[in-house]
Every structure is written in structure tokens, then in C-alpha cells.
Write a protein that holds these residues in place. Structure first.
Motif, PDB file in Angstrom:
ATOM      1  N   ASP A  21       0.821  -1.211   0.000  1.00 41.61           N
ATOM      2  CA  ASP A  21       0.000   0.000   0.000  1.00 41.61           C
ATOM      3  C   ASP A  21       0.856   1.264   0.000  1.00 41.61           C
ATOM      4  N   VAL A  22       2.101   1.131  -0.450  1.00 40.41           N
ATOM      5  CA  VAL A  22       2.995   2.278  -0.571  1.00 40.41           C
ATOM      6  C   VAL A  22       2.674   3.007  -1.874  1.00 40.41           C
ATOM      7  N   LYS A  23       2.348   4.273  -1.774  1.00 33.55           N
ATOM      8  CA  LYS A  23       1.894   4.998  -2.962  1.00 33.55           C
ATOM      9  C   LYS A  23       3.037   5.411  -3.888  1.00 33.55           C
ATOM     10  N   ASN A  24       4.222   5.517  -3.345  1.00 35.10           N
ATOM     11  CA  ASN A  24       5.402   5.815  -4.162  1.00 35.10           C
ATOM     12  C   ASN A  24       6.485   4.781  -3.849  1.00 35.10           C
ATOM     13  N   PRO A  25       6.265   3.552  -4.291  1.00 30.99           N
ATOM     14  CA  PRO A  25       7.202   2.490  -3.933  1.00 30.99           C
ATOM     15  C   PRO A  25       8.589   2.720  -4.511  1.00 30.99           C
ATOM     16  N   LYS A  26       9.606   2.177  -3.826  1.00 30.09           N
ATOM     17  CA  LYS A  26      11.003   2.316  -4.240  1.00 30.09           C
ATOM     18  C   LYS A  26      11.418   1.093  -5.066  1.00 30.09           C
ATOM     19  N   LEU A  27      12.034   1.362  -6.211  1.00 30.59           N
ATOM     20  CA  LEU A  27      12.497   0.314  -7.115  1.00 30.59           C
ATOM     21  C   LEU A  27      14.021   0.249  -7.084  1.00 30.59           C
ATOM     22  N   SER A  28      14.560  -0.958  -7.127  1.00 27.07           N
ATOM     23  CA  SER A  28      16.015  -1.144  -7.161  1.00 27.07           C
ATOM     24  C   SER A  28      16.358  -2.252  -8.141  1.00 27.07           C
ATOM     25  N   TRP A  29      17.592  -2.213  -8.645  1.00 28.78           N
ATOM     26  CA  TRP A  29      18.076  -3.273  -9.536  1.00 28.78           C
ATOM     27  C   TRP A  29      19.585  -3.382  -9.382  1.00 28.78           C
ATOM     28  N   GLN A  30      20.137  -4.457  -9.921  1.00 32.59           N
ATOM     29  CA  GLN A  30      21.577  -4.681  -9.884  1.00 32.59           C
ATOM     30  C   GLN A  30      22.112  -4.887 -11.294  1.00 32.59           C
ATOM     31  N   LEU A  31      23.389  -4.564 -11.449  1.00 30.42           N
ATOM     32  CA  LEU A  31      24.069  -4.744 -12.728  1.00 30.42           C
ATOM     33  C   LEU A  31      25.017  -5.930 -12.643  1.00 30.42           C
ATOM     34  N   GLU A  32      25.066  -6.702 -13.702  1.00 30.35           N
ATOM     35  CA  GLU A  32      26.091  -7.721 -13.856  1.00 30.35           C
ATOM     36  C   GLU A  32      26.875  -7.410 -15.121  1.00 30.35           C
ATOM     37  N   SER A  33      28.210  -7.450 -14.993  1.00 27.51           N
ATOM     38  CA  SER A  33      29.069  -7.079 -16.122  1.00 27.51           C
ATOM     39  C   SER A  33      30.225  -8.051 -16.247  1.00 27.51           C
ATOM     40  N   ASP A  34      30.678  -8.274 -17.464  1.00 25.72           N
ATOM     41  CA  ASP A  34      31.844  -9.125 -17.688  1.00 25.72           C
ATOM     42  C   ASP A  34      33.133  -8.309 -17.717  1.00 25.72           C
ATOM     43  N   ARG A  35      33.052  -7.032 -17.382  1.00 27.35           N
ATOM     44  CA  ARG A  35      34.239  -6.181 -17.372  1.00 27.35           C
ATOM     45  C   ARG A  35      34.414  -5.530 -16.007  1.00 27.35           C
ATOM     46  N   ARG A  36      35.649  -5.379 -15.619  1.00 28.86           N
ATOM     47  CA  ARG A  36      35.945  -4.619 -14.420  1.00 28.86           C
ATOM     48  C   ARG A  36      35.573  -3.141 -14.617  1.00 28.86           C
ATOM     49  N   ALA A  37      35.468  -2.478 -13.488  1.00 28.64           N
ATOM     50  CA  ALA A  37      35.281  -1.022 -13.475  1.00 28.64           C
ATOM     51  C   ALA A  37      34.027  -0.585 -14.212  1.00 28.64           C
ATOM     52  N   THR A  38      32.958  -1.387 -14.098  1.00 29.82           N
ATOM     53  CA  THR A  38      31.695  -1.032 -14.753  1.00 29.82           C
ATOM     54  C   THR A  38      30.838  -0.195 -13.819  1.00 29.82           C
ATOM     55  N   PHE A  39      30.353   0.902 -14.327  1.00 27.28           N
ATOM     56  CA  PHE A  39      29.362   1.653 -13.563  1.00 27.28           C
ATOM     57  C   PHE A  39      28.312   2.200 -14.508  1.00 27.28           C
TER      58      PHE A  39
END
Length: 979
Positions: A21-39
Motif C-alpha cells: 500500500d505504498v503509494k510511491n514504492p522504491k524500485l532497485s536493480w543490480q548490474l552484472e558485467s563481464d568487465r571490471r570497473a563497470t558503472f
């Protein structure tokens, strides 16, 4: 795109939640990368009510940002609606990911006025509302069309289990949980589409007292939140043709009692299978003789959708042994002090009575020990119906136990068949997020004990113990343990829910009850104690720091401020807290005889925590951009510190209280600076050494003890405390066979006798707060607190001179998995780290110069992903971006090089006895160093180039020096002072 993927989409910390019942819910995700130093450099999020995204109702477009957690949804939102979400990102290598897999979240009621159902309870003229028997409620109904989807929204004043057409609607237990019922009551949402069919259907409900009106606390009080059980439900059915129908609780429901004769959280459950009414929760059942239900007046405005992780069976255990005690009892050993219930099968004649009694330990004679349960019975009784194989587990109770006394089971006098018994572990179903291991098996068992203690005491609220007639949400225990808890498990929903109860139960003057949810007059009118009430500030701030969830500060800020203002109004001096009731350093070993309170003055502790909470409040005000408040509390903070120094510290830097806890708090809360800080740290070190490396701290000092030592140059002493295995110590209980954390350092004494029955839990997580230090200082997995949620990671292992040969910590942050792992040999040190994409890390490695440091056999300055390398005071600081890195360097530095960074050794060198020890191990060292007062970095550096004392010998030398200094102090009978 290959090599860049989006994973672990969550909404409000959950994967595909339904019923929020949160009217402005928070969304999150993660990144997976095959390279170092990924942002991440940009993201796009789409939300649609169509799984195929024909029309997005919210599309961020491409947003140039590295934000990947706690993104607030600001699009349109409606009740009882399923929303689909997908994400794509861009990275610093100019790659764009494919759209993520589609995730979803579903709302419940966004307005309490949407409830159409009525609260119902059995007609008291036909059924006694105070009966111990568990109520059975039912409603038969017919669906005229094919069902497309269906949702149940349900809650209870009490505890409930719901069935549709004979099948349970959920594996969740102890619903709706325990909240501050007068102001907040959770309801649950279930997808029951597969349980319904066109034609006749039925809902059945079991309704018990639970926390709402059952026995709570040690005074046998009942009906604390209400005196009548009640149930509330709406079943929303969507038909294939698009139409809808709602089946609700109303007076047409029927009620009866059944086979659960009684069920209490403390006392257990009695079940008589002969009283079962077959098919009672199915359509065809004849309920003509059942009682009618009536509407009861309970509010709807306080209903909130499920916030906490649901309580479930999370693991099953088999008994490891059965034996007959010297008293003649048949006892099963589960091999682990656990919290939950026993499930068993039996085939026996009708009317056979089987009794299970649960306890945590055996006494020194090998008999099962029930003394520490106090008034709690922890007894489950089952009476057979005699119709083949019967299976049973209790419904509305849980026990804390390792041992189970069995009576009445068929042929148990010959050999109890253990294959018929299963232990079901019950707790809030939080995802596990942390692991710690090292080379010492006793420390590894300690970590297991910490985790099992958390599991057993996180049963919807953070309880103090799971076995005796208490099991309450003590605030002090929660605040000292929360950081450890959040390493081990994903605890944001758990604590956010509990903190809302704290805010709801906070007193009008800002005071905070000892337990949340509150039991009025639990302690005879006393209500607010330092270090207990400070849960109001410590817990929300910790959740914010670990998860970057600003909403917890927004929710709790008024509560946090009210607590600090409550303290401010106590007594005549607004900068000193020296009035009122306080638990003090609870269970401190330096307490007077027959007292639970340690020797550290209570006003010292109270004022220290006043400062601690005020600093948290000031920082929270800055985060929330409440700058006037930030200025006010910054000024207050300064005055509290000035007052603390005047009141509790002598002009020469001596604390008024010579206890370990006093020194710990002064250091941990930054109440001392400069030379005074060095003096206090040195004094703490000597207090520990003079107690033969044993602690004397209680609930207040213990969580910060090893931090205070490690962060002030005495990590070696902290390690010796951790590895100490004689009483009092963490490993003493491990060597005594503990599988959870004890309430007392000597819950079982060296001679096998017990601490007193009145307060002796063998599953009490507070002292497990050492786990935080093990993660952060031993393994070195920490947060750079210049940012939140491990956006910036700090890897800083401290090797302890070979006391451990390896350690490893892992934590699943919101950004992904982090790892710090090291191995120490006489010749080489190896450190392996794992940094998730879209984060950075600072890695601090001790006793090495960058020219000797390699990463994967490459000079560290040339390694991919390494941003910066700095040499500083004998350490190397390495800035890296994401990836897996392995650093190696030779372990052959001279010990004096280590000494230059260690204030202890500066102390040592001011002692003639210490110099004699050094001279014995390294002839001529005094000439090389020269007089202490003239020591310069030049001479130290020269000596480091010609080391005659090796790092591998350091431990023994330091211990010898410590003993020499103590002997010197005793001889001269005066306190030695530092330069």
C-alpha cells in the motif's frame, strides 16, 4: 547486450510483491558485467499495466544517473492493480543493456475506506468469547462463472489460518503478526486463483488469541490489546468475462470450536484429533448446528498492508539422538538450539495422549532443564483419533528448544523412532545476506551461534528470548544488535515495520517504552532508559546507512526528535542526563553482588547516549535538509560534549569511572579527543590486559568494546578478547557446547551449574553484536560512510599477526555481492576482494609499499580497474571500481615498522621494562632508537630497513612487554603515563 545485464529487480525490497500500500514504492536493480570497473551512466525505467508494455503509464526516458537503488516511482497508482516493470541501463563503456526481465508489483488497498467487509466474531450467546478453544469460522459460496483471478485480503484481532476448499491459502505463520494493535494492524494479500473453481466453494478460518489477547509478559496478563478475537476478510474474484464479485466477512458466516483445545504462545498447544470435523472447510460440509457470527466494532483506519517479511518454516532439522536421562525421561536432541515446532507422525489407538515438552539445555546430571522457562510451559499435547497414520504440528505457538521430552509415544520405552519427528525452524523469512568464516573453528561456531540467535529471536519482532514467559521486543537488545543483524540478513522491512510500532507507542513526552510493541506498566511505571530508548535514533539511522532508504528517516524523524527532546527536558541541566530510571550496563560483570547493573555510573552512560542520539538526529536533519534543526542540534551536541568532559573526565584525561564500559563509550562515541583519547584508549587496553584479556562489559559496553580497541591502536588486544575461551568470553559458551548466544557470560558455570532460573536465556542475541566487528574489522568488509548503502565500500582487513591464518566475509548489498577475503602466512599475504558493479571501493592494506604489491601478478599501479594507489604511513590505499581482485605481497616487514603506526608501542618504549624486553630480542635496539623523547621517523625508518625482530615473532614479544609493564606498575605503585 552481451556482458551487461540487469538482475534482481525489487520493489520495496521484495521480488514481485503482492499486496503493498505504498503509494510511491522504491524500485532497485543490480548490474552484472563481464568487465571490471563497470558503472552505470544512465537508466530507463518503464512501468505498465500490460506485461507486454503496449502502453507505459510511467517512463523515465533516458536519465543520466548512476542511481540503481531506491528509485521512487512517481507515476499513477490505483488499488488492487498489478504493475509490470522493466529496466535498461547504459554504462561507462558506451554499452546499453537489453531490457531486463519483466518484474511486477501489486497494490492492495490504498485507502482504508475500500474495505467492504465487517469484523466478525462468534455470537457470544452461542460460544464463549473467552474460551481457550480455537474458533473455526466458515463461509460457503457459489461462483457462477469461470474464474480469471482472485485475491484474499485478510487480517485478525488474534492469529488466523485461512483455507479455501480445504487447502491452506499460504505457508505464512502467526499472521497477521504483532504490531501496536490500537494504531496499526497488518493485513495480508494472497493470490488464491488456483484454489477456486466455478461452482461451490468454501472459506475456512482458524482463529486464535495470539499476541492480541493471549498471555503476554511474566505477570500472566491477558487481553492486553483486546478481549475478543475477530476476523476480517475480502475475497475479490475476477471472472473471465471481466466482471467481479466480492465475498466478505459478514453475519452469514458460521462458527464452531474444533480439535485445538488451547493454544498459547508461551504454553504451547493442546490438540484432540477426536474433535476434528472432517471437511469443515469445504463446500459440502453441513454447518447447520454451528453458531452464527456477529459484527464487532473494530476500526479500519489503522489497517496497513503487510510490511514485514512473513513468518514461515525456513528449515527442517532431524533429531540427532534419543536417550533416557538419569531421571528416566525419554529425550530427543535436535543438535541445535532452535526456535519453531516439532512435527510428528504417529499410528496409535484412539485416545492415545502424546506430550512433547521443550527445553534448551541439560543440567550437569544430564537431565532436561525447564527451570529457566519460568511460567512458560512450552508443552504440546496431541490426542490421537486412531485412524491410521496421523500427522501433527502445532498451529499458533512456537518453542525455543534443543531438547524434547517425549511422553506417551507408542513403544518409546523400547526405541523411539526418530524418523517420525522433524523440527521445523520458524522465523521472519528474511533473505540471508551475510557470511563470515575464518581459520578458527571456534570463531566459526560463534558466527553460527550469532545467526541462529538472530533467527530464533526475529519472529515478527526482535525479541529478547524465545523460550520463557517474555519474548518481548526489547529496544536495548535491538539497537545494540541491529548492525550485525543487517549484515546477516536483509532486515529493512523487518525494522521499518518495528520502528513504526515504536513511533506509534512512543509516549506523549517523547519517552520510549522498554519493549515494542508496548506492554503498559511492564516495569511498574518506569518507561524510558538510556541505551534502550535510543533505539528510536540508532535503528532508523542504521537502516538508512545500510540501505540508503531515506524514507525510514522521513517516517521516524519526528520520533527521533521527540526522543532527544525528552532527554533534554530531564533534570535541571539540559546538557546532562542524570535523572530517572536506567538499566545501566545491564549484566556487566563488574556489578555489585546481587545486582544486575554494572559498575559504570548510569549518568555517565545516559549522557554518552544522549550525545550519540543527538549526533544521529543532527545528521538525519542534514540528510532531510532540515537545516535549522541541524544547526540547533549541532550546537546542542557541542554543549553535551563539553558538559560530559567537565563532569566525567579529569584535567589529566582520567575518566571518573575505571570500568571497561566507561572507556569504551567515551571512545566509541567520540567524546574524547587528542591526548585525552590516547590516554583513555591506553587505559582501556590496560584494563583488559590486567584482567588477563577478559571482558567485564555488559549489554551497553560489549557491542563497542572491540571497535574501541581496534580503532585506537589495540587490535591485537581485541583479537585476544575474541579468541579468549575461558570465562568470561564469547568462546567460553562455544566450548561449553552452545549453539546460540547466551544471555549471561556464565549461563552455564564452569562446574556445570546454572546462573539463576529467573533470567537465564540460552538464546539471547545481544552479545552476538560482536559479529559486526568480525565482519568489519577482522575480515575487513566495511562501508565508506561518506556515502550510503555500500555505494562506496571500504576493505580494511586487520590480520592480527597470525592469530588467524585466513578470514572471509561476504555481504549481499543492494548493489550486489561484496567479498573481503584474506590469507596470512609467514611469507606472504593474499587479499581477495569482490566489488559489485556500479560501486567503488577503497582497499587499505597494512605493512606494505606499493612497489611490493601485485594484483593478479601485475604491479598494482598497472592493474585494470585500479584508479589510484597511495602509500601512507606504512599502508597502501587503493581505489578500485567493480570487479574481482587478488592482491599479494611478501610478509617480511620488520616489526618496528608496524610499531610506528601503533600507539601501544610508543607507550612501550617509554617504559624501561619494555625496553629491556626489546633489547633481549634485538640487542642494540635501544642505541638505534635513542632516547624516547628524541625518537624521530628517520631513526625508525633506518631500523625498519635493518629489521632484527620479525613480524612472526611480534605476538609473543608484545605479550611479554605487556606483562613487564604491568609488573613495573605494581612495583612502583603508580600509574604510568604516556608521552
Amino acid at each position: 547486450m552481451a556482458g551487461l545485464h540487469i538482475t534482481n529487480l525489487t520493489c520495496e525490497y521484495r521480488e514481485k510483491p503482492i499486496g503493498i500500500d505504498v503509494k510511491n514504492p522504491k524500485l532497485s536493480w543490480q548490474l552484472e558485467s563481464d568487465r571490471r570497473a563497470t558503472f552505470q551512466t544512465a537508466y530507463q525505467v518503464q512501468v505498465s499495466i500490460s506485461k507486454h508494455f503496449e502502453n507505459s503509464i510511467w517512463d523515465t526516458g533516458k536519465v543520466e544517473s548512476d542511481q540503481s537503488i531506491q528509485l521512487e516511482y512517481t507515476g499513477p497508482i490505483q488499488s488492487r492493480t498489478l504493475y509490470f516493470t522493466r529496466v535498461k541501463v547504459w554504462d561507462n563503456y558506451n554499452r546499453v543493456s537489453d531490457w531486463s526481465e519483466v518484474s511486477s508489483w501489486e497494490t492492495a488497498f490504498l485507502d482504508h475506506n475500500e474495505w467492504e467487509a465487517s469484523w466478525i466474531t462468534p455470537d457470544e450467546t452461542m460460544m464463549d468469547p473467552q474460551s481457550e478453544e480455537i474458533f473455526q469460522l466458515r463461509k460457503a459460496f457459489t461462483l457462477e462463472k469461470a474464474v480469471a483471478s482472485a485475491r484474499v485480503y485478510a487480517t485478525a484481532a488474534g492469529l488466523y489460518e485461512a483455507y479455501i476448499n480445504g487447502k491452506k491459502v499460504t505457508e505464512n505463520l502467526l499472521t497477521p503478526g504483532w504490531t501496536s494493535y490500537q494504531t496499526r494492524l497488518q493485513y495480508q494479500t494472497y493470490d488464491v486463483t488456483e484454489l477456486l473453481s466455478e461452482g461451490g466453494n468454501a472459506v475456512g478460518v482458524l482463529l486464535a488469541d495470539g499476541w492480541y489477547k493471549g498471555n503476554l509478559g511474566w505477570s500472566n496478563k491477558r487481553n492486553i490489546f483486546g478481549d475478543q478475537r475477530a476476523f476480517l476478510m475480502q475475497l475479490h474474484v475476477k471472472y473471465v468475462d471481466g466482471s467481479e464479485e466480492v465475498i466478505s466477512t459478514d453475519p452469514s458466516w458460521k462458527a464452531s470450536t474444533g480439535p485445538i483445545v488451547s493454544s498459547e504462545l508461551y504454553h504451547g498447544e493442546a490438540y484432540d484429533a477426536r474433535l476434528e470435523q472432517a471437511g469443515w472447510n469445504q463446500f459440502e460440509f453441513d454447518d447447520t448446528n454451528w453458531a452464527t457470527c456477529v459484527v464487532i466494532s473494530l476500526p479500519f483506519s489503522h489497517l496497513v498492508a503487510q510490511e514485514n517479511w512473513p513468518t514461515k518454516v525456513t528449515e527442517t532439522l532431524r533429531p540427532v539422538e534419543v536417550f533416557v536421562t538419569t531421571s528416566g525421561d525419554t529425550v530427543m536432541d535436535m543438535g541445535q538450539n532452535m526456535v519453531g515446532r516439532m512435527r510428528f507422525q504417529v499410528e496409535a489407538p484412539k485416545g492415545t495422549v502424546i506430550t512433547l515438552e521443550h527445553a534448551e539445555v541439560l543440567d550437569k546430571d544430564g537431565n532436561i532443564y525447564f527451570g529457566n522457562l519460568r511460567k512458560a510451559k512450552q508443552c504440546v499435547t496431541y490426542v490421537t483419533k486412531g485412524e491410521g497414520v496421523e500427522t501433527f504440528a502445532p498451529h499458533f505457538t512456537f518453542q525455543g528448544f534443543r531438547y524434547v521430552k517425549v511422553q506417551g509415544y507408542p513403544n518409546q520405552e523400547n526405541s523411539l523412532d526418530l524418523s517420525q519427528f522433524t523440527g521445523e525452524v520458524i522465523h521472519s523469512d528474511m533473505p540471508a545476506t551475510g557470511e563470515f568464516t575464518c581459520s578458527d573453528p571456534l570463531v566459526n561456531q560463534l558466527q553460527k551461534n550469532i545467526v541462529w540467535g538472530q533467527r530464533g529471536n526475529f519472529v515478527d519482532v526482535p525479541t529478547d528470548c524465545p523460550q520463557r514467559d517474555e519474548r518481548l521486543g526489547w529496544t536495548g537488545d535491538a539497537q545494540v544488535f541491529i548492525r550485525t543483524a543487517l549484515y546477516n540478513y536483509q532486515g529493512a522491512p523487518f525494522f521499518k515495520k518495528w520502528l513504526r510500532d515504536l513511533k506509534a507507542d512512543q509516549l506523549e513526552d517523547g519517552g520510549v517504552p522498554f519493549v515494542i510493541p508496548d506492554l503498559p506498566n511492564l516495569m511498574g511505571g518506569n518507561s524510558s532508559s538510556a541505551a534502550w530508548g535510543d533505539a528510536a535514533t540508532v535503528c532508523p539511522w542504521t537502516v538508512y546507512m545500510v540501505y540508503g532508504d531515506k524514507s525510514v528517516l522521513e517516517d521516524q524523524y519526528d520520533s527521533m526528535k521527540a526522543w532527544v527532546e525528552y532527554i533534554r527536558k530531564q533534570g535541571e541541566n539540559e546538557f546532562l542526563w542524570n535523572t530517572g530510571f536506567h538499566f545501566g550496563d545491564w549484566l556487566g560483570l563488574d556489578a555489585k553482588e546481587n545486582s544486575y547493573v554494572g559498575a559504570t555510573p548510569r549518568d555517565f552512560i545516559a549522557t554518552a547516549f544522549y550525545f550519540h542520539s543527538t549526533r544521529i538526529l543532527k545528521n538525519s536533519a542534514i540528510v532531510l535538509e532540515k537545516y535549522e534543526d541541524a544547526a540547533e542540534y549541532s550546537s546542542l551536541l557541542k554543549k553535551i560534549k563539553e558538559t560530559f568532559v567537565r563532569e566525567f573526565i579529569s584535567p589529566t584525561g582520567r575518566l571518573v569511572s575505571p570500568t571497561q564500559t566507561a572507556h569504551v563509550l567515551a571512545l566509541a562515541f567520540d567524546l574524547v579527543e587528542g591526548e585525552t583519547r590516547k590516554r583513555v584508549a591506553s587505559d582501556l587496553n590496560h584494563l583488559v590486559i590486567e584482567n588477563d584479556y577478559h571482558l567485564t562489559t555488559g549489554f551497553v559496553g560489549t557491542p563497542y568494546l572491540c571497535f574501541a580497541l581496534s580503532e585506537n591502536g589495540y587490535h591485537d588486544t581485541a583479537m585476544k578478547l575474541l579468541l579468549q575461551d575461558s570465562y568470561p568470553s564469547w568462546l567460553y559458551s562455544v566450548k561449553k557446547g552452545a549453539t546460540t548466544i547466551w544471555e549471561h557470560w556464565d549461563s552455564i558455570k564452569p562446574d556445570g551449574s546454572f546462573w539463576s532460573d529467573d533470567m537465564n536465556s540460552f538464546n539471547h542475541y545481544a552479545y552476538g553484536a560482536i559479529g559486526d566487528w568480525m565482519y568489519r574489522r577482522v575480515a575487513g568488509l566495511d562501508m565508506d560512510e561518506s556515502d550510503v548503502a555500500y555505494k562506496k565500500i571500504l576493505i580494511r582487513p586487520q590480520f592480527a599477526g597470525g592469530k588467524l591464518t585466513h578470514a572471509r566475509a561476504e555481504h549481499q548489498s543492494l548493489y550486489g555481492k561484496m567479498v573481503s577475503s584474506w590469507e596470512w602466512t609467514k611469507d606472504e599475504i593474499s587479499v581477495r576482494v569482490e566489488i559489485p558493479a556500479n560501486t567503488t571501493a577503497t582497499i587499505v592494506l597494512p605493512n606494505v609499499h606499493s612497489e611490493h604489491l601485485k594484483e593478479n601478478n601485475v604491479e598494482v599501479v598497472h592493474a585494470e580497474g585500479v584508479v589510484q594507489v597511495e602509500n601512507h604511513d606504512g599502508d597502501v590505499r587503493i581505489e578500485v571500481r567493480s570487479g574481482v581482485y587478488t592482491f599479494t605481497y611478501p610478509n617480511q616487514m620488520g616489526s618496528l615498522d608496524l610499531f610506528t603506526k601503533n600507539s601501544r608501542v610508543l607507550d612501550f618504549l617509554s617504559s624501561s621494562k619494555a625496553m629491556e624486553v626489546l633489547e633481549k630480542h634485538s640487542p642494540g635496539i635501544s642505541e638505534k632508537i635513542g632516547p624516547f623523547s628524541h625518537m624521530k621517523s628517520y631513526t625508525l625508518t633506518c631500523f625498519a630497513k635493518e629489521p632484527t625482530i620479525q613480524l612472526s615473532d611480534l605476538d609473543g614479544i608484545i605479550q611479554e612487554i605487556n606483562e613487564a609493564i604491568i609488573a613495573e606498575k605494581k612495583e612502583t605503585n603508580h600509574e604510568y603515563s604516556k608521552a
